[in-house]
Design a protein around this motif. Structure first.
Motif, PDB file in Angstrom:
ATOM      1  N   SER A  14      21.128 -27.817   0.058  1.00 44.93           N
ATOM      2  CA  SER A  14      20.552 -27.879   1.402  1.00 44.93           C
ATOM      3  C   SER A  14      21.095 -29.041   2.212  1.00 44.93           C
ATOM      4  O   SER A  14      21.291 -28.921   3.417  1.00 44.93           O
ATOM      5  CB  SER A  14      19.025 -28.002   1.318  1.00 44.93           C
ATOM      6  N   TRP A  93      16.120 -22.180  -0.413  1.00 48.17           N
ATOM      7  CA  TRP A  93      16.121 -23.494  -1.054  1.00 48.17           C
ATOM      8  C   TRP A  93      15.065 -24.392  -0.471  1.00 48.17           C
ATOM      9  O   TRP A  93      14.971 -25.547  -0.811  1.00 48.17           O
ATOM     10  CB  TRP A  93      17.488 -24.144  -0.950  1.00 48.17           C
ATOM     11  N   ALA A  94      14.240 -23.908   0.410  1.00 52.98           N
ATOM     12  CA  ALA A  94      13.226 -24.755   1.046  1.00 52.98           C
ATOM     13  C   ALA A  94      12.027 -24.997   0.158  1.00 52.98           C
ATOM     14  O   ALA A  94      11.740 -24.371  -0.762  1.00 52.98           O
ATOM     15  CB  ALA A  94      12.774 -24.117   2.345  1.00 52.98           C
TER      16      ALA A  94
END
Length: 94
Positions: A14, A93-94
């Motif tokens: 990220s 990916w949060a």
């Protein structure tokens, strides 16, 4: 691949390049868990690391070590995503 590995790789994917302390904040992993994991990932060739430029006396703090995913690490991540997506749907990916 463990959930902690996924957390670390997700943070790096990220953001690109992060210091160990930034990874710790992002993943909520304790240093006793995080730093051995970073070392194993680096030994496996999935991560590269570098010390920041400057002397601690000039910086007014200890130097930071920065980590980033290598090409080999990117391939491993792609393989994991390719295998997980059919089973779980889209990954974020949060």
């Amino acid at each position: 691949m463990t959930s902690n590995v996924l957390k670390v790789l997700g943070a790096l994917v990220s953001e690109g390049e992060l210091s160990g302390s930034e990874i710790a904040k992002s993943t909520n992993l304790a240093s006793g868990t995080l730093y051995p994991l970073l070392l194993r990932l680096e030994d496996a060739g999935w991560l590269d690391s570098r010390w920041e430029a400057g002397e601690p006396s000039d910086l007014g703090r200890p130097r930071r070590r920065y980590y980033r995913v290598t090409g080999k690490g990117q391939k491993a991540i792609s393989d994991v995503v390719r295998n997980l997506v059919p089973a779980m749907g889209k990954l974020t990916w949060a």
